[in-house]
Design a protein around this motif. Sequence first.
Motif, mmCIF file in Angstrom:
data_model
loop_
_atom_site.group_PDB
_atom_site.id
_atom_site.type_symbol
_atom_site.label_atom_id
_atom_site.label_comp_id
_atom_site.label_asym_id
_atom_site.label_seq_id
_atom_site.Cartn_x
_atom_site.Cartn_y
_atom_site.Cartn_z
ATOM 1 N N PRO A 1 55.776 -16.802 5.614
ATOM 2 C CA PRO A 1 54.475 -16.586 4.948
ATOM 3 C C PRO A 1 54.473 -15.479 3.906
ATOM 4 O O PRO A 1 53.893 -15.625 2.841
ATOM 5 C CB PRO A 1 53.552 -16.235 6.131
ATOM 6 C CG PRO A 1 54.173 -16.915 7.300
ATOM 7 C CD PRO A 1 55.647 -16.874 7.067
ATOM 8 N N LYS A 2 55.126 -14.357 4.195
ATOM 9 C CA LYS A 2 55.165 -13.243 3.251
ATOM 10 C C LYS A 2 56.586 -12.898 2.835
ATOM 11 O O LYS A 2 56.848 -11.788 2.364
ATOM 12 C CB LYS A 2 54.490 -12.022 3.866
ATOM 13 C CG LYS A 2 52.999 -12.209 4.117
ATOM 14 C CD LYS A 2 52.369 -10.924 4.655
ATOM 15 C CE LYS A 2 50.884 -11.108 4.893
ATOM 16 N NZ LYS A 2 50.250 -9.872 5.430
ATOM 17 N N GLY A 3 57.493 -13.826 2.999
ATOM 18 C CA GLY A 3 58.864 -13.593 2.580
ATOM 19 C C GLY A 3 59.481 -12.397 3.271
ATOM 20 O O GLY A 3 59.441 -12.277 4.495
ATOM 21 N N LEU A 4 60.035 -11.472 2.493
ATOM 22 C CA LEU A 4 60.670 -10.278 3.045
ATOM 23 C C LEU A 4 59.687 -9.392 3.802
ATOM 24 O O LEU A 4 60.104 -8.593 4.654
ATOM 25 C CB LEU A 4 61.312 -9.451 1.921
ATOM 26 C CG LEU A 4 62.616 -9.965 1.334
ATOM 27 C CD1 LEU A 4 62.988 -9.160 0.103
ATOM 28 C CD2 LEU A 4 63.732 -9.889 2.377
ATOM 29 N N ASP A 5 58.411 -9.526 3.522
ATOM 30 C CA ASP A 5 57.409 -8.664 4.156
ATOM 31 C C ASP A 5 56.729 -9.337 5.342
ATOM 32 O O ASP A 5 55.673 -8.893 5.805
ATOM 33 C CB ASP A 5 56.364 -8.238 3.130
ATOM 34 C CG ASP A 5 56.977 -7.377 2.033
ATOM 35 O OD1 ASP A 5 57.707 -6.428 2.381
ATOM 36 O OD2 ASP A 5 56.738 -7.652 0.849
ATOM 37 N N THR A 6 57.336 -10.391 5.867
ATOM 38 C CA THR A 6 56.806 -11.060 7.051
ATOM 39 C C THR A 6 57.251 -10.317 8.313
ATOM 40 O O THR A 6 58.429 -10.016 8.482
ATOM 41 C CB THR A 6 57.311 -12.511 7.127
ATOM 42 O OG1 THR A 6 56.930 -13.213 5.938
ATOM 43 C CG2 THR A 6 56.733 -13.234 8.341
ATOM 44 N N VAL A 7 56.299 -10.009 9.173
ATOM 45 C CA VAL A 7 56.617 -9.362 10.448
ATOM 46 C C VAL A 7 57.218 -10.395 11.389
ATOM 47 O O VAL A 7 56.651 -11.473 11.588
ATOM 48 C CB VAL A 7 55.359 -8.725 11.072
ATOM 49 C CG1 VAL A 7 55.679 -8.129 12.444
ATOM 50 C CG2 VAL A 7 54.788 -7.656 10.155
ATOM 51 N N LEU A 8 58.367 -10.072 11.969
ATOM 52 C CA LEU A 8 59.117 -11.042 12.771
ATOM 53 C C LEU A 8 58.705 -11.074 14.236
ATOM 54 O O LEU A 8 59.167 -11.938 14.986
ATOM 55 C CB LEU A 8 60.617 -10.741 12.673
ATOM 56 C CG LEU A 8 61.210 -10.848 11.263
ATOM 57 C CD1 LEU A 8 62.691 -10.498 11.274
ATOM 58 C CD2 LEU A 8 60.992 -12.243 10.697
ATOM 59 N N GLY A 9 57.861 -10.147 14.666
ATOM 60 C CA GLY A 9 57.421 -10.136 16.058
ATOM 61 C C GLY A 9 58.424 -9.412 16.942
ATOM 62 O O GLY A 9 59.544 -9.101 16.541
ATOM 63 N N ASP A 10 57.992 -9.142 18.172
ATOM 64 C CA ASP A 10 58.843 -8.428 19.118
ATOM 65 C C ASP A 10 60.099 -9.246 19.405
ATOM 66 O O ASP A 10 60.024 -10.397 19.834
ATOM 67 C CB ASP A 10 58.069 -8.169 20.412
ATOM 68 C CG ASP A 10 58.808 -7.230 21.342
ATOM 69 O OD1 ASP A 10 59.504 -6.336 20.846
ATOM 70 O OD2 ASP A 10 58.673 -7.403 22.571
ATOM 71 N N LYS A 11 61.262 -8.629 19.154
ATOM 72 C CA LYS A 11 62.563 -9.262 19.333
ATOM 73 C C LYS A 11 62.737 -10.504 18.456
ATOM 74 O O LYS A 11 63.553 -11.373 18.739
ATOM 75 C CB LYS A 11 62.798 -9.635 20.805
ATOM 76 C CG LYS A 11 62.842 -8.433 21.736
ATOM 77 C CD LYS A 11 63.151 -8.854 23.161
ATOM 78 C CE LYS A 11 63.198 -7.654 24.076
ATOM 79 N NZ LYS A 11 63.499 -8.014 25.479
#
Length: 584
Positions: free
Chosen positions: A471-481
Amino acid sequence: MKQILRDVWQTDKKNFLLLLILNIGVAITSSFTIVILIPLLDLLNISAGDQQSVNILLRPFVGMSIEERAIVLVAIYVGLTLLRAALTAIAAVRQNVYMERYQLRLRKDIYDAIGTAGWETFSSRSHSDIISLLTVQCGKARACLQGIVTFIASFFSALMQLMIALWMSWPLTLAIFVVGGGFLIAFRPLLKKSKEYGKQSVTVNKELHEEIRNQLNSIKEIRAYGAEEHHEELFENINKRSFDIHFRTAQLRVVPQFCYSIGAAILIALAFVFNIFVLKTGTAQLVILVYVFARLWPVFSSWQGQLQGIQSNLPAYETICQCIEELSHGARKTKTKEGILPFEKEVTFRDVCFTYQNGDEEVLTDINFTLPCGSVTALVGRSGAGKSTTADLLLGLLQPTSGSILIDGQELTQDNMGSWRKAIGYIPQEPLIINATVRENLLRFHPDATEEEVIAALKKSLAWPFVEKLPKGLDTVLGDKGTRLSGGERQRIVLARVLIGKPRLIILDEATSALDYESESFIRETIRSLRENTTVLVIAHRMATIRGADRAIVLQNGKLVEQGTLQELLDKETGYLSDMVSVE
């Protein structure tokens, strides 16, 4: 308590003294504000008595008219009140700043101890225990020091008020002082109990953090097995123990406060009767005495509460000191030099032996092998053979008990360890993805990398196609683990992280064991494409993982039992690799 005071005195003597001076200034101005009430009451024609101590206070105002005296006294009273208020405000701000800095320093000391701790020492401690130290226990240590400063300040305040009371009526003051001191002695056993509860609180907090960590890490399995009720019961039990300890600690403080309150009422009543019918003290002096005693007596009660609070929080500070001492034992400060340690020929293990701390048996015995530059070498063996220990030695996390590790003939030591680690890339079995953006997951380990280098590494690891679609490319939060990524995608992010550093050696520690065939094949092919400029050590237990290797090293029970080209070892009828092929 002596230990924490010694620590504060040695680290920040100047600010600690300033804090004490401010609090003592508050105590002195408060006392003078009380004293000035006597001549103020005299203005109202309230008898001050004929005692010499009272007359001394009135002497400077002899010859003044009532109006002049009123103006001067009111001005002095207002000035003292304003000065006290100003000193109180300054002291409160300085104390908060000082306490925050102290807590920050404690955290930094713990963090520094972690950073320099030997790998064995650090890995033996629970992560939740360290988190508890950095958060809850540091807060309690701060509260302990704040209690000590408050106690010292209240001591000087009580001393000033005691001097005023002694000046006015030493027999009555002495009686109250004796009774108050008797209460402190009588309740002294509660201090020991408070410290005991403080130790229990440290233990329960550690267990609570550990249980929270365990349950969060296993939440999927808990639900899959339908074990929610059992884990809820485990959590509730620890929660209840924490409540019980805090409840008992609160109870310890209630009893002395109740006794002091009853004692205060009785003593003030007795003082009032004694002054009227025995000493026949003047009304102004009587009012001041009652006021002083009303302020002085609660000091004894507050001392009891402060001392119990200090004792209950002191175990947290002691636990922090113990942790820092344990982590600092055998600590090795890695020296970071500019550049990367030259690695153009080979890495050599020469007669390497290793035994863990407090271990009885060698984990590795007389290990000798060479990793030629540009080669792909497989390190195989059954569980417990010493593969991960070998990798940790190569990473510099552990140091050989005897023998040496040579980089192009230069021995690996703490002096060149920082430069060597710049030449290494490490991919663990469980990919490390923090709960942050793709960008931060890469830059946290390579803070100086440019965006162009980040994207180039993602493309080289073939992670860019799916990162670009996020959704935000490099700035997408990947979540815990990295919960929003598949196992293969997570490993590609980790591989990109490794490639940013342009490593001369890459270690894959069972890095593909949990991947599907397609993801494993991709990782293997990507690594193979780097072999011209990069040396690769693959730790694995599956034949499919090591098929692209040039050479293989076989460990068994901490000893090197086979080494050679992959084909040579496969051709052995009774060799470990031929057994792997037959099993698969």
